[in-house]
Design an enzyme around this catalytic site. Structure first.
Site, PDB file in Angstrom:
ATOM      1  N   PRO A   9       0.794  -1.235   0.000  1.00 59.16           N
ATOM      2  CA  PRO A   9       0.000   0.000   0.000  1.00 59.16           C
ATOM      3  C   PRO A   9       0.826   1.284   0.000  1.00 59.16           C
ATOM      4  CG  PRO A   9      -0.097  -1.068   2.148  1.00 59.16           C
ATOM      5  CD  PRO A   9       0.535  -2.050   1.199  1.00 59.16           C
ATOM      6  N   ASN A  10       0.318   2.223  -0.765  1.00 61.29           N
ATOM      7  CA  ASN A  10       0.837   3.595  -0.859  1.00 61.29           C
ATOM      8  C   ASN A  10       2.134   3.731  -1.652  1.00 61.29           C
ATOM      9  OD1 ASN A  10      -1.280   4.837   0.764  1.00 61.29           O
ATOM     10  ND2 ASN A  10      -0.392   3.674   2.461  1.00 61.29           N
ATOM     11  N   ARG A  17       4.254  11.056  -1.955  1.00 63.14           N
ATOM     12  CA  ARG A  17       4.182  10.781  -0.511  1.00 63.14           C
ATOM     13  C   ARG A  17       5.523  11.097   0.154  1.00 63.14           C
ATOM     14  NH1 ARG A  17       4.793   4.355   1.005  1.00 63.14           N
ATOM     15  NH2 ARG A  17       4.167   5.169   3.027  1.00 63.14           N
ATOM     16  N   TYR A  22      10.879   9.263   0.997  1.00 60.14           N
ATOM     17  CA  TYR A  22      10.811   8.282  -0.090  1.00 60.14           C
ATOM     18  C   TYR A  22      11.374   8.785  -1.410  1.00 60.14           C
ATOM     19  CZ  TYR A  22       7.817   5.774   3.178  1.00 60.14           C
ATOM     20  OH  TYR A  22       7.342   5.105   4.275  1.00 60.14           O
ATOM     21  N   ASN A  73       8.103  -5.756  -0.885  1.00 66.24           N
ATOM     22  CA  ASN A  73       7.974  -4.571  -0.053  1.00 66.24           C
ATOM     23  C   ASN A  73       6.503  -4.497   0.342  1.00 66.24           C
ATOM     24  OD1 ASN A  73       7.886  -2.172   1.278  1.00 66.24           O
ATOM     25  ND2 ASN A  73       8.930  -0.974  -0.305  1.00 66.24           N
ATOM     26  N   ALA A  76       3.242  -0.887   4.724  1.00 65.63           N
ATOM     27  CA  ALA A  76       2.710  -0.899   6.093  1.00 65.63           C
ATOM     28  C   ALA A  76       2.294  -2.301   6.549  1.00 65.63           C
ATOM     29  CB  ALA A  76       1.527   0.056   6.195  1.00 65.63           C
ATOM     30  N   HIS A  79       4.364  -4.569   8.929  1.00 68.52           N
ATOM     31  CA  HIS A  79       4.359  -4.436  10.387  1.00 68.52           C
ATOM     32  C   HIS A  79       3.068  -4.923  11.034  1.00 68.52           C
ATOM     33  CE1 HIS A  79       7.653  -1.931   9.122  1.00 68.52           C
ATOM     34  NE2 HIS A  79       6.841  -1.059   8.549  1.00 68.52           N
ATOM     35  N   ASP A  86       1.553 -15.730   7.017  1.00 66.15           N
ATOM     36  CA  ASP A  86       1.042 -17.094   6.829  1.00 66.15           C
ATOM     37  C   ASP A  86       1.091 -17.512   5.368  1.00 66.15           C
ATOM     38  OD1 ASP A  86       0.605 -17.363   9.523  1.00 66.15           O
ATOM     39  OD2 ASP A  86      -1.565 -17.104   9.424  1.00 66.15           O
ATOM     40  N   GLU A  97      12.969  -9.521   1.610  1.00 70.96           N
ATOM     41  CA  GLU A  97      12.228  -8.330   2.057  1.00 70.96           C
ATOM     42  C   GLU A  97      12.997  -7.075   1.635  1.00 70.96           C
ATOM     43  OE1 GLU A  97      12.359  -7.970   6.350  1.00 70.96           O
ATOM     44  OE2 GLU A  97      10.691  -6.531   6.379  1.00 70.96           O
ATOM     45  N   HIS A  99      12.823  -2.571   1.648  1.00 69.65           N
ATOM     46  CA  HIS A  99      12.218  -1.288   2.026  1.00 69.65           C
ATOM     47  C   HIS A  99      13.069  -0.165   1.466  1.00 69.65           C
ATOM     48  CE1 HIS A  99       9.489  -3.284   4.728  1.00 69.65           C
ATOM     49  NE2 HIS A  99      10.512  -3.977   5.176  1.00 69.65           N
ATOM     50  N   ARG A 106      12.975   4.253  12.365  1.00 72.17           N
ATOM     51  CA  ARG A 106      11.799   5.131  12.359  1.00 72.17           C
ATOM     52  C   ARG A 106      10.944   4.868  13.616  1.00 72.17           C
ATOM     53  NH1 ARG A 106       9.218   4.814   6.526  1.00 72.17           N
ATOM     54  NH2 ARG A 106       7.961   6.483   7.471  1.00 72.17           N
ATOM     55  N   ARG A 110       7.234   0.450  13.521  1.00 68.44           N
ATOM     56  CA  ARG A 110       7.837  -0.108  12.301  1.00 68.44           C
ATOM     57  C   ARG A 110       8.954  -1.092  12.624  1.00 68.44           C
ATOM     58  NH1 ARG A 110       5.592   3.262   8.245  1.00 68.44           N
ATOM     59  NH2 ARG A 110       5.159   5.310   9.114  1.00 68.44           N
TER      60      ARG A 110
HETATM   61  C1  DQA Z   1       8.299   1.056   3.583  1.00 65.95           C
HETATM   62  C2  DQA Z   1       8.448   1.266   5.095  1.00 65.95           C
HETATM   63  C3  DQA Z   1       7.133   1.009   5.793  1.00 65.95           C
HETATM   64  O1  DQA Z   1       7.282   1.207   7.195  1.00 65.95           O
HETATM   65  C4  DQA Z   1       6.074   1.978   5.291  1.00 65.95           C
HETATM   66  O2  DQA Z   1       4.829   1.685   5.882  1.00 65.95           O
HETATM   67  C5  DQA Z   1       5.977   2.003   3.817  1.00 65.95           C
HETATM   68  C6  DQA Z   1       7.185   1.913   3.014  1.00 65.95           C
HETATM   69  C7  DQA Z   1       9.599   1.422   2.826  1.00 65.95           C
HETATM   70  O3  DQA Z   1       9.722   1.009   1.678  1.00 65.95           O
HETATM   71  O4  DQA Z   1      10.453   2.128   3.372  1.00 65.95           O
HETATM   72  O5  DQA Z   1       4.894   2.207   3.257  1.00 65.95           O
HETATM   73  O6  DQA Z   1       8.028  -0.307   3.350  1.00 65.95           O
END
Ligand code: DQA
Length: 144
Positions: A9-10, A17, A22, A73, A76, A79, A86, A97, A99, A106, A110
């Site tokens: 998401p996002n 954002r 970012y 990635n 959110a 976390h 699962d 993983e 990010h 942070r 997180r």
């Molecule tokens: C993120 C870090 C996460 O804590 C956050 O919720 C994101 C982006 C990152 O790529 O740094 O949406 O995954």
């Protein structure tokens, strides 16, 4: 090698954002970057983004037998999502993983990563290059 790159998401809001965290490049630029890194490392990458937890679960399930590895990635959901954890446990596909930022530096909320509980490796805090590091790692290189 076929890699499925999943974004949560996002991340479609990249460029808009919190650019101080970012960066100013948008999601299309991330897609282009990932394709470039995959080409450079001689692997095939499919890149997808969703704002929906259940869609992430569906895509993880569908990766079984179809992809050699997932670069995830979960944003959110990293976390919060026991469902994502699962799903990853259920499919048993190699998972890395990633990010853009360094979540451990942070807010406290997180610091927990459900994805990190099953991922074989985590690359974070390097912006787009976190994805490049993950692709290089999976392709068997030494990184950048
Ligand atoms: C993120 C870090 C996460 O804590 C956050 O919720 C994101 C982006 C990152 O790529 O740094 O949406 O995954």
């Amino acid at each position: 090698m076929k890699i499925l790159v999943l974004n949560g998401p996002n991340l479609n809001m990249l460029g808009l954002r919190e650019p101080e965290l970012y960066g100013s490049r948008d999601y299309a630029a991330l897609e282009e970057y990932v394709r470039g890194e995959a080409d450079r490392r001689g692997v095939r990458a499919e890149i997808r983004q969703t704002n929906h937890e259940g869609t992430l679960v569906d895509w993880i399930q569908q990766a079984r037998g179809a992809f050699d590895a997932i670069v995830l990635n979960a944003a959110a959901y990293t976390h919060t999502s026991v469902a994502v954890l699962d799903a990853l446990k259920a499919v048993n596909v190699r998972t890395v993983e990633v990010h853009l930022t360094e979540p451990k530096n942070r807010e406290d909320f997180r610091k927990v990563s459900y994805v990190g509980m099953v991922a074989e490796k985590t690359f974070s805090g390097r912006g787009f290059d976190s994805y490049g590091d993950a692709i290089a790692y999976l392709a068997g290189g030494e990184g950048r």
